[in-house]
Design an enzyme around this catalytic site. Structure first.
Site, PDB file in Angstrom:
ATOM      1  N   GLU A  91       0.831  -1.201   0.000  1.00 31.95           N
ATOM      2  CA  GLU A  91       0.000   0.000   0.000  1.00 31.95           C
ATOM      3  C   GLU A  91       0.865   1.250   0.000  1.00 31.95           C
ATOM      4  OE1 GLU A  91      -2.645  -0.165   3.345  1.00 31.95           O
ATOM      5  OE2 GLU A  91      -3.359  -2.142   2.778  1.00 31.95           O
ATOM      6  N   CYS A 106       3.327   8.362   1.481  1.00 33.70           N
ATOM      7  CA  CYS A 106       3.714   7.423   2.535  1.00 33.70           C
ATOM      8  C   CYS A 106       3.986   6.076   1.857  1.00 33.70           C
ATOM      9  CB  CYS A 106       2.563   7.330   3.535  1.00 33.70           C
ATOM     10  SG  CYS A 106       2.767   6.046   4.749  1.00 33.70           S
ATOM     11  N   CYS A 113       5.220  -7.277   7.677  1.00 32.63           N
ATOM     12  CA  CYS A 113       6.159  -6.757   8.668  1.00 32.63           C
ATOM     13  C   CYS A 113       6.316  -7.790   9.771  1.00 32.63           C
ATOM     14  CB  CYS A 113       5.634  -5.445   9.236  1.00 32.63           C
ATOM     15  SG  CYS A 113       6.724  -4.744  10.494  1.00 32.63           S
ATOM     16  N   CYS A 117       3.265  -5.008  15.800  1.00 35.09           N
ATOM     17  CA  CYS A 117       2.688  -4.065  16.767  1.00 35.09           C
ATOM     18  C   CYS A 117       1.180  -4.353  16.871  1.00 35.09           C
ATOM     19  CB  CYS A 117       2.912  -2.626  16.321  1.00 35.09           C
ATOM     20  SG  CYS A 117       4.653  -2.226  16.117  1.00 35.09           S
ATOM     21  N   CYS A 120      -1.585  -2.599  14.572  1.00 37.22           N
ATOM     22  CA  CYS A 120      -1.276  -2.375  13.162  1.00 37.22           C
ATOM     23  C   CYS A 120      -1.597  -3.614  12.334  1.00 37.22           C
ATOM     24  CB  CYS A 120       0.202  -2.012  13.037  1.00 37.22           C
ATOM     25  SG  CYS A 120       0.784  -2.005  11.338  1.00 37.22           S
ATOM     26  N   GLY A 160       5.701  -2.264   6.693  1.00 41.37           N
ATOM     27  CA  GLY A 160       7.090  -2.676   6.884  1.00 41.37           C
ATOM     28  C   GLY A 160       7.856  -1.770   7.821  1.00 41.37           C
ATOM     29  N   GLU A 161       8.955  -2.287   8.309  1.00 42.80           N
ATOM     30  CA  GLU A 161       9.863  -1.520   9.166  1.00 42.80           C
ATOM     31  C   GLU A 161      11.090  -1.174   8.315  1.00 42.80           C
ATOM     32  OE1 GLU A 161      10.554  -0.152  12.301  1.00 42.80           O
ATOM     33  OE2 GLU A 161      12.487   0.175  11.322  1.00 42.80           O
ATOM     34  N   SER A 192      10.561   6.274   9.595  1.00 45.13           N
ATOM     35  CA  SER A 192       9.855   6.032  10.842  1.00 45.13           C
ATOM     36  C   SER A 192      10.149   4.615  11.316  1.00 45.13           C
ATOM     37  CB  SER A 192       8.352   6.206  10.593  1.00 45.13           C
ATOM     38  OG  SER A 192       7.636   5.826  11.728  1.00 45.13           O
ATOM     39  N   SER A 215       8.682   5.455  17.060  1.00 42.38           N
ATOM     40  CA  SER A 215       7.401   5.162  17.706  1.00 42.38           C
ATOM     41  C   SER A 215       7.648   4.688  19.139  1.00 42.38           C
ATOM     42  CB  SER A 215       6.666   4.053  16.942  1.00 42.38           C
ATOM     43  OG  SER A 215       6.385   4.503  15.642  1.00 42.38           O
ATOM     44  N   LEU A 216       7.130   5.452  20.087  1.00 38.52           N
ATOM     45  CA  LEU A 216       7.302   5.069  21.507  1.00 38.52           C
ATOM     46  C   LEU A 216       6.053   4.349  22.017  1.00 38.52           C
ATOM     47  CD1 LEU A 216       8.905   8.082  23.420  1.00 38.52           C
ATOM     48  CD2 LEU A 216       9.943   5.897  22.788  1.00 38.52           C
ATOM     49  N   HIS A 217       4.942   5.039  21.970  1.00 34.88           N
ATOM     50  CA  HIS A 217       3.622   4.508  22.354  1.00 34.88           C
ATOM     51  C   HIS A 217       3.504   4.092  23.814  1.00 34.88           C
ATOM     52  CE1 HIS A 217       2.993   4.924  18.171  1.00 34.88           C
ATOM     53  NE2 HIS A 217       3.470   3.765  17.787  1.00 34.88           N
ATOM     54  N   CYS A 334      -2.818   0.988   8.372  1.00 33.34           N
ATOM     55  CA  CYS A 334      -1.926   0.596   7.292  1.00 33.34           C
ATOM     56  C   CYS A 334      -1.890  -0.921   7.174  1.00 33.34           C
ATOM     57  CB  CYS A 334      -0.538   1.216   7.505  1.00 33.34           C
ATOM     58  SG  CYS A 334       0.798   0.106   7.836  1.00 33.34           S
TER      59      CYS A 334
HETATM   60  S1  SF4 Z   1       3.514  -0.289  13.072  1.00 28.76           S
HETATM   61 FE1  SF4 Z   1       5.229  -0.482  11.619  1.00 28.76          FE
HETATM   62  S2  SF4 Z   1       6.671  -1.785  12.705  1.00 28.76           S
HETATM   63 FE2  SF4 Z   1       4.744  -2.057  13.764  1.00 28.76          FE
HETATM   64  S3  SF4 Z   1       3.794  -3.846  12.764  1.00 28.76           S
HETATM   65 FE3  SF4 Z   1       3.043  -2.011  11.706  1.00 28.76          FE
HETATM   66  S4  SF4 Z   1       4.409  -1.750   9.953  1.00 28.76           S
HETATM   67 FE4  SF4 Z   1       5.432  -3.119  11.419  1.00 28.76          FE
END
Ligand code: SF4
Length: 342
Positions: A91, A106, A113, A117, A120, A160-161, A192, A215-217, A334
């Site tokens: 995407e 974006c 991924c 998280c 997500c 993805g990371e 990010s 990303s802390l959260h 996402c």
């Molecule tokens: S927020 Fe980013 S790092 Fe976490 S699962 Fe989703 S895509 Fe992966």
């Protein structure tokens, strides 16, 4: 399958031309067709001799993705579902800022991924593969085609990371940033990360002016581990130490992302904990109310709770922005277009 021509540096195109007995200036012409005129086939490169056009068509792919679906209207946030040459789906999102008359794209950096998280959709089924630099650049070119011009900003906040695909992401950034090509300024490119410490450490040594967002959260490791499994590998303390080193080495400000989730990380006491954690940083904080997704049964806090959280940070002198909807909602969501098709 031919590799994407959009994954090559200009110097590599020059080397290719040389290997083929062509003068080096041909590479510059090809680069111009790819990134300034943005054609989608070798055939359209009219000032190249026909044999070179044929060679290019034989050696490289010019279209590595196909648009399957667009959600949203032009001028508004639009989410694209793109199919890669091997059938995998990703995407890409276009986020316009009408007041600034700018557009942000974006991009995804992986198919799926592995970081999982909790809130997500992208991480629910693990990672399939990394995207190549050519595929990442292809996402930006697809958007440029839709907008009729190159986008102003690129954020690596899609599926993805990015630091889990470090080399291809950095290659793509250098291609996007090239002054004779798309020329998207490094400061207009944001990576990010969910907190991949090894990536932060490597980036510090690149000498690139890109923006880093982390990303802390959560303000402590215990809560963070509940929503971000990455915290088991790189606990918060280690992450913050890497961020401190990064700012010391690069002199650059980090943006910390903090998704507010009702009853989990939104109390006034946790806002004070966050202040303590960030006090010594020169940083920005983006507070993002959770956007509900099917995969996670958390809720966004009520307005009063979010106001208290925001004011606590602001009173402590932390530069804080409250971001609702658009990019934030899209971040949480996402991977949903892709997930629906799996
Ligand atoms: S927020 Fe980013 S790092 Fe976490 S699962 Fe989703 S895509 Fe992966």
């Amino acid at each position: 399958m031919n590799s994407s021509i959009h994954g090559l540096f200009l110097a590599e195109l020059e080397a290719f031309c040389k290997e083929q007995g062509q003068p080096a200036f041909r590479a510059k012409q090809i680069w111009d067709w790819l990134y300034v005129k943005r054609v989608s086939s070798a055939d359209e490169m009219k000032n190249l001799p026909a044999p070179l056009r044929e060679l290019l068509a034989d050696h490289f792919s010019f279209q590595c993705l196909e648009k399957l679906e667009t959600k949203g209207a032009p001028g508004e946030t639009q989410k694209l579902l793109l199919k890669l040459a091997d059938g995998e789906l990703i995407e890409t999102v276009i986020i316009p800022a009408p007041r600034r008359q700018s557009n942000t794209v974006c991009v995804s950096s992986q198919v799926g991924c592995r970081f999982g998280c909790a809130f997500c959709a992208s991480g629910q089924k693990g990672v399939v593969r990394n995207l190549s630099a050519g595929e990442i650049v292809g996402e930006v070119l697809e958007v440029a085609k839709m907008l009729g011009g190159r986008p102003d900003n690129v954020v690596f906040m899609g599926i993805g990371e990015p630091f889990d695909n470090y080399d291809e992401v950095l290659r793509a950034i250098r291609i996007l940033n090239h002054p004779d090509g798309l020329c998207i300024g490094a400061r207009r490119i944001t990576i990010s990360t969910c907190g991949v410490v090894s990536g932060i450490q490597r980036l510090a040594d690149e000498g690139l002016q890109v923006e880093l967002s982390v990303s802390l959260h959560a303000p402590d490791s215990e809560v963070r581990s509940r929503v971000m499994p990455v915290n088991e590998t790189w606990p918060l303390e280690e992450l913050m130490a890497a961020c401190a080193d990064y700012t010391a080495e690069t002199n650059r400000i980090i943006t910390f992302e903090y998704t507010l989730i009702k009853g989990l990380n939104d109390s006034e006491a946790q806002a004070h904990q966050l202040v303590k954690l960030l006090r010594k940083f020169s940083c920005r904080v983006n507070l993002i109310p959770l956007s509900p997704v099917e995969e996670f049964d958390g809720e966004r806090p009520d307005a009063e709770t979010m106001k208290i959280f925001l004011e606590t940070l602001e009173k402590a002198g932390i530069n804080t922005t409250f971001r609702d909807s658009k990019g934030s909602a899209l971040k949480a969501a996402c991977g949903q277009l892709r997930a629906r098709r799996l």
